[in-house]
Design a protein around this motif. Structure first.
Motif, PDB file in Angstrom:
ATOM      1  N   GLU A   1      21.198 -23.728  35.646  1.00 36.24           N
ATOM      2  CA  GLU A   1      22.110 -22.741  34.569  1.00 36.24           C
ATOM      3  C   GLU A   1      22.530 -21.556  35.236  1.00 36.24           C
ATOM      4  O   GLU A   1      21.758 -21.110  36.233  1.00 36.24           O
ATOM      5  CB  GLU A   1      21.155 -22.740  33.441  1.00 36.24           C
ATOM      6  CG  GLU A   1      20.833 -24.043  32.852  1.00 36.24           C
ATOM      7  CD  GLU A   1      19.905 -23.850  31.585  1.00 36.24           C
ATOM      8  OE1 GLU A   1      20.000 -22.952  30.950  1.00 36.24           O
ATOM      9  OE2 GLU A   1      19.090 -24.937  31.327  1.00 36.24           O
TER      10      GLU A   1
ATOM     11  N   HIS B   1      23.581 -17.920  33.555  1.00 39.16           N
ATOM     12  CA  HIS B   1      23.739 -17.171  32.106  1.00 39.16           C
ATOM     13  C   HIS B   1      24.350 -15.793  32.407  1.00 39.16           C
ATOM     14  O   HIS B   1      23.493 -15.133  32.797  1.00 39.16           O
ATOM     15  CB  HIS B   1      22.719 -17.214  31.070  1.00 39.16           C
ATOM     16  CG  HIS B   1      22.492 -18.715  31.067  1.00 39.16           C
ATOM     17  ND1 HIS B   1      22.730 -19.318  29.872  1.00 39.16           N
ATOM     18  CD2 HIS B   1      21.155 -19.348  31.492  1.00 39.16           C
ATOM     19  CE1 HIS B   1      22.192 -20.561  29.739  1.00 39.16           C
ATOM     20  NE2 HIS B   1      21.282 -20.689  30.883  1.00 39.16           N
TER      21      HIS B   1
ATOM     22  N   ASP C   1      27.955 -18.921  29.604  1.00 42.16           N
ATOM     23  CA  ASP C   1      26.924 -19.818  29.744  1.00 42.16           C
ATOM     24  C   ASP C   1      27.458 -21.220  30.587  1.00 42.16           C
ATOM     25  O   ASP C   1      28.426 -21.918  30.191  1.00 42.16           O
ATOM     26  CB  ASP C   1      26.092 -20.279  28.746  1.00 42.16           C
ATOM     27  CG  ASP C   1      25.723 -19.169  27.991  1.00 42.16           C
ATOM     28  OD1 ASP C   1      24.351 -18.631  28.075  1.00 42.16           O
ATOM     29  OD2 ASP C   1      26.356 -18.564  26.783  1.00 42.16           O
TER      30      ASP C   1
END
Length: 204
Positions: free
Chosen positions: A155, A157, A17
């Protein structure tokens, strides 16, 4: 809506992550920054320039394996060039396919996001269906720009990351094991942080 609902479930292998977040003074500023960041996320051919990534490069291709100059669409392929030897199946590169793409905006909740889910894939220019990536096609990378009110995040992930050693020739098998067990994974994680920081802050 919670961000976790947008990310594939972790079931096997490794999970990674990378998250960068920014809080703006006003919602209007955050909305403007969101649009700019979303456009940078979708412009895959400029990822390297916009993020100051020096070790890896990215290029967008269509389903026939032809390079394309436009924003990414679902079903497109991304060719990834990381340091060191690439896969023979990928003609020296690693490949992923954009299997899902979603954009959402809701004024009442103050939430909007742009999301891409990439999965290791074959080389689109080849008839061979071998996965041309150091991970198996169980793995996914979820890229998204997410705004809630005045908070904006970018982000990446990774989920279900397993070394790709099935149905590979010996050189590709060894290469994929080395990449998964060595510094290339750490370098890749660093590259994702550079990417999301550039997307968020407009580097380049």
């Amino acid at each position: 809506m919670e961000k976790e609902e947008l990310i594939p479930t972790q079931q096997i292998g490794r999970q990674t992550d990378a998250v960068e977040e920014k809080i703006f003074s006003t919602v209007i500023e955050a909305k403007t920054a969101y649009q700019q960041a979303a456009n940078r996320l979708l412009d895959v051919n400029k990822w390297q320039r916009n993020s100051t990534i020096t070790a890896s490069s990215f290029a967008l291709f269509d389903s026939d394996g032809s390079p394309i100059e436009r924003l990414v669409q679902q079903g497109d392929y991304i060719r990834i060039d990381i340091p060191g030897p690439g896969t023979s199946a990928g003609n020296g590169y690693d490949w992923v396919c954009i299997e899902n793409m979603e954009q959402f905006s809701d004024e009442e909740s103050g939430i909007e996001f742009t999301l891409l889910v990439a999965r290791p894939s074959k080389n689109p220019s080849e008839c061979d269906d071998k996965i041309a990536h150091f991970f198996t096609n169980q793995a996914t990378s979820t890229f998204f720009v997410f705004r809630r009110a005045s908070v904006l995040s970018v982000e990446v992930h990774g989920r279900n990351e397993l070394p790709n050693t099935q149905d590979q020739n010996l050189l590709d098998k060894v290469r994929n094991l080395v990449v998964n067990g060595g510094s290339a994974i750490g370098m890749s994680f660093t590259q994702w942080h550079l990417l999301i920081s550039g997307i968020l802050n407009g580097a380049g």
